[in-house]
Motif scaffolding. Structure first.
Motif, PDB file in Angstrom:
ATOM      1  N   GLN A   1     -64.200  66.903 -22.869  1.00  0.00           N
ATOM      2  CA  GLN A   1     -64.107  67.783 -21.686  1.00  0.00           C
ATOM      3  C   GLN A   1     -65.260  67.503 -20.725  1.00  0.00           C
ATOM      4  O   GLN A   1     -66.202  66.792 -21.067  1.00  0.00           O
TER       5      GLN A   1
ATOM      6  N   ILE B   1     -67.840  69.043 -17.248  1.00  0.00           N
ATOM      7  CA  ILE B   1     -68.271  70.050 -16.275  1.00  0.00           C
ATOM      8  C   ILE B   1     -67.799  69.507 -14.925  1.00  0.00           C
ATOM      9  O   ILE B   1     -67.966  68.319 -14.628  1.00  0.00           O
TER      10      ILE B   1
ATOM     11  N   GLY C   1     -60.324  78.089 -18.816  1.00  0.00           N
ATOM     12  CA  GLY C   1     -61.052  76.821 -18.949  1.00  0.00           C
ATOM     13  C   GLY C   1     -62.537  77.029 -18.693  1.00  0.00           C
ATOM     14  O   GLY C   1     -63.084  76.538 -17.706  1.00  0.00           O
TER      15      GLY C   1
ATOM     16  N   GLY D   1     -65.166  75.807 -20.201  1.00  0.00           N
ATOM     17  CA  GLY D   1     -65.951  74.576 -20.259  1.00  0.00           C
ATOM     18  C   GLY D   1     -67.422  74.871 -20.533  1.00  0.00           C
ATOM     19  O   GLY D   1     -67.750  75.608 -21.468  1.00  0.00           O
TER      20      GLY D   1
ATOM     21  N   GLY E   1     -69.360  76.646 -18.676  1.00  0.00           N
ATOM     22  CA  GLY E   1     -69.733  77.977 -18.184  1.00  0.00           C
ATOM     23  C   GLY E   1     -70.371  77.941 -16.794  1.00  0.00           C
ATOM     24  O   GLY E   1     -70.736  78.982 -16.252  1.00  0.00           O
TER      25      GLY E   1
ATOM     26  N   GLN F   1     -69.027  77.065 -13.750  1.00  0.00           N
ATOM     27  CA  GLN F   1     -68.159  77.750 -12.770  1.00  0.00           C
ATOM     28  C   GLN F   1     -68.166  79.256 -13.052  1.00  0.00           C
ATOM     29  O   GLN F   1     -68.191  80.070 -12.116  1.00  0.00           O
TER      30      GLN F   1
ATOM     31  N   ILE G   1     -61.481  82.421 -20.503  1.00  0.00           N
ATOM     32  CA  ILE G   1     -60.825  81.957 -21.736  1.00  0.00           C
ATOM     33  C   ILE G   1     -61.054  80.461 -21.898  1.00  0.00           C
ATOM     34  O   ILE G   1     -60.832  79.689 -20.959  1.00  0.00           O
TER      35      ILE G   1
ATOM     36  N   GLY H   1     -59.123  80.929 -26.975  1.00  0.00           N
ATOM     37  CA  GLY H   1     -57.686  80.899 -27.251  1.00  0.00           C
ATOM     38  C   GLY H   1     -56.957  80.150 -26.154  1.00  0.00           C
ATOM     39  O   GLY H   1     -57.571  79.469 -25.319  1.00  0.00           O
TER      40      GLY H   1
ATOM     41  N   GLY I   1     -55.403  80.028 -22.876  1.00  0.00           N
ATOM     42  CA  GLY I   1     -55.432  80.776 -21.613  1.00  0.00           C
ATOM     43  C   GLY I   1     -54.129  80.732 -20.840  1.00  0.00           C
ATOM     44  O   GLY I   1     -53.933  81.535 -19.920  1.00  0.00           O
ATOM     45  N   THR I   2     -53.223  79.818 -21.179  1.00  0.00           N
ATOM     46  CA  THR I   2     -51.943  79.797 -20.446  1.00  0.00           C
ATOM     47  C   THR I   2     -51.146  81.075 -20.735  1.00  0.00           C
ATOM     48  O   THR I   2     -50.242  81.423 -19.985  1.00  0.00           O
TER      49      THR I   2
ATOM     50  N   THR J   1     -59.182  75.888 -14.364  1.00  0.00           N
ATOM     51  CA  THR J   1     -59.980  74.682 -14.119  1.00  0.00           C
ATOM     52  C   THR J   1     -59.518  73.516 -14.996  1.00  0.00           C
ATOM     53  O   THR J   1     -60.323  72.697 -15.428  1.00  0.00           O
TER      54      THR J   1
ATOM     55  N   LYS K   1     -56.421  68.010 -18.797  1.00  0.00           N
ATOM     56  CA  LYS K   1     -55.171  68.778 -18.924  1.00  0.00           C
ATOM     57  C   LYS K   1     -55.387  70.195 -19.449  1.00  0.00           C
ATOM     58  O   LYS K   1     -56.240  70.423 -20.316  1.00  0.00           O
ATOM     59  N   LEU K   2     -54.546  71.093 -18.944  1.00  0.00           N
ATOM     60  CA  LEU K   2     -54.450  72.452 -19.471  1.00  0.00           C
ATOM     61  C   LEU K   2     -53.475  72.376 -20.651  1.00  0.00           C
ATOM     62  O   LEU K   2     -52.279  72.105 -20.458  1.00  0.00           O
TER      63      LEU K   2
ATOM     64  N   GLY L   1     -51.524  74.067 -23.721  1.00  0.00           N
ATOM     65  CA  GLY L   1     -51.128  75.358 -24.276  1.00  0.00           C
ATOM     66  C   GLY L   1     -49.646  75.612 -24.085  1.00  0.00           C
ATOM     67  O   GLY L   1     -48.914  74.781 -23.535  1.00  0.00           O
TER      68      GLY L   1
HETATM   69  N1  SAM Z   1     -65.223  74.695 -14.926  1.00  0.00           N
HETATM   70  C1  SAM Z   1     -65.775  74.136 -16.134  1.00  0.00           C
HETATM   71  C2  SAM Z   1     -67.253  73.876 -15.963  1.00  0.00           C
HETATM   72  O1  SAM Z   1     -67.802  74.142 -14.889  1.00  0.00           O
HETATM   73  O2  SAM Z   1     -67.878  73.403 -16.924  1.00  0.00           O
HETATM   74  C3  SAM Z   1     -65.090  72.867 -16.503  1.00  0.00           C
HETATM   75  C4  SAM Z   1     -63.760  73.103 -17.095  1.00  0.00           C
HETATM   76  S1  SAM Z   1     -63.086  71.659 -17.843  1.00  0.00           S
HETATM   77  C5  SAM Z   1     -62.683  70.664 -16.472  1.00  0.00           C
HETATM   78  C6  SAM Z   1     -61.516  72.296 -18.379  1.00  0.00           C
HETATM   79  C7  SAM Z   1     -61.623  73.195 -19.597  1.00  0.00           C
HETATM   80  O3  SAM Z   1     -60.339  73.781 -19.826  1.00  0.00           O
HETATM   81  C8  SAM Z   1     -61.983  72.466 -20.883  1.00  0.00           C
HETATM   82  O4  SAM Z   1     -63.123  73.056 -21.452  1.00  0.00           O
HETATM   83  C9  SAM Z   1     -60.766  72.664 -21.778  1.00  0.00           C
HETATM   84  O5  SAM Z   1     -61.053  72.768 -23.147  1.00  0.00           O
HETATM   85  C10 SAM Z   1     -60.197  73.954 -21.212  1.00  0.00           C
HETATM   86  N2  SAM Z   1     -58.774  74.202 -21.513  1.00  0.00           N
HETATM   87  C11 SAM Z   1     -57.745  73.335 -21.549  1.00  0.00           C
HETATM   88  N3  SAM Z   1     -56.606  73.982 -21.855  1.00  0.00           N
HETATM   89  C12 SAM Z   1     -56.926  75.299 -22.002  1.00  0.00           C
HETATM   90  C13 SAM Z   1     -56.199  76.489 -22.298  1.00  0.00           C
HETATM   91  N4  SAM Z   1     -54.859  76.484 -22.531  1.00  0.00           N
HETATM   92  N5  SAM Z   1     -56.853  77.652 -22.356  1.00  0.00           N
HETATM   93  C14 SAM Z   1     -58.196  77.722 -22.135  1.00  0.00           C
HETATM   94  N6  SAM Z   1     -58.945  76.636 -21.852  1.00  0.00           N
HETATM   95  C15 SAM Z   1     -58.321  75.443 -21.777  1.00  0.00           C
END
Ligand code: SAM
Length: 222
Positions: free
Chosen positions: A65, A67, A92, A94, A96, A98, A112, A139, A141-142, A157, A212-213, A215
């Motif tokens: 993953q 930032i 998402g 990540g 933390g 954002q 989430i 968990g 988040g979708t 994100t 990718k998201l 879920g």
């Molecule tokens: N905005 C974050 C930051 O500033 O660090 C970066 C986010 S990163 C691009 C995307 C995050 O979405 C990853 O940590 C990934 O594990 C999480 N992710 C992917 N699918 C997800 C889901 N269904 N529910 C929650 N988080 C999810």
């Protein structure tokens, strides 16, 4: 723990990031610029990439993953048009980073993260900065926040094939959702607004590239 010299170096890099990478690219919301000048991004970066904390790109945070690029954090935050009384759902967490930006601009962030190790990492980063108006959940988040809450704003994100239906249900009428929609390599960042009839009107923002998201209402885990 960083020394005073390191702190000064980071402050100068942060001011330069806001001036050239963010304001310089057209972000005009003063509250977003101020908050991004205050939050020490180096606190969210792993030791390996510490010297690159203010580079103009995403950075690895482990487990495949990243930032997000500072400009994209600023753009998504500006598009949300946050008000101090808002409650926002973030999918998402990540690192933390954002989350921290959002927490400084609204009443409460519900965030989430699918990967519990990253959720713990983010929780530790926000704890060090004493940012307390954030509730964490590990968990998928979708599926939305795990009770029947409604949110003023939602930010996703990670890239989704479409807006997950549970997120539309949890958005208040008049609320906004910012989310990247599209395929594996490139997506369109959109801002959706929920109308009185419960539909979402879409504004296209720009092309982006997110992980990718994964879920039930996103991509499958393959
Ligand atoms: N905005 C974050 C930051 O500033 O660090 C970066 C986010 S990163 C691009 C995307 C995050 O979405 C990853 O940590 C990934 O594990 C999480 N992710 C992917 N699918 C997800 C889901 N269904 N529910 C929650 N988080 C999810």
């Amino acid at each position: 723990m960083v020394s005073f010299d390191e702190k000064d170096k980071h402050l100068i890099a942060r001011q330069s990031m806001v001036r050239f990478q963010i304001a310089g690219r057209g972000i005009t919301d003063k509250r977003v610029l101020t908050v991004m000048e205050q939050i020490p991004r180096e606190e969210f970066i792993t030791a390996e990439y510490g010297q690159q904390a203010y580079d103009d790109n995403p950075l690895p945070i482990g487990m495949g993953q990243t930032i997000s690029q500072p400009y994209i954090v600023a753009l998504m935050t500006q598009e949300l048009e946050l008000a101090a009384e808002h409650e926002i759902l973030e999918i998402g967490t990540g690192s933390g980073y954002q989350t921290a930006v959002l927490a400084k601009l609204c009443r409460k962030v519900y965030t989430i993260e699918r990967l519990s190790q990253l959720q713990e990492y983010a929780q530790a980063c926000l704890g060090r900065l004493k940012i307390e108006n954030v509730e964490f959940y590990a968990g998928d988040g979708t599926k939305g926040w795990p009770d029947e809450k409604q949110f003023d704003r939602i930010i996703v994100t990670a890239a989704s094939p479409k807006i997950p239906l549970p997120l539309i249900d949890q958005l208040k009428i008049g609320g906004k959702i910012v989310i990247p929609i599209g395929g594996d390599y490139v997506q369109e960042l959109i801002c959706g607004t929920k109308t009185e009839s419960g539909e979402i009107t879409i504004k296209n923002i720009c092309g982006v590239r997110f992980v990718k998201l994964i879920g039930q209402y996103g991509y499958s885990d393959e």
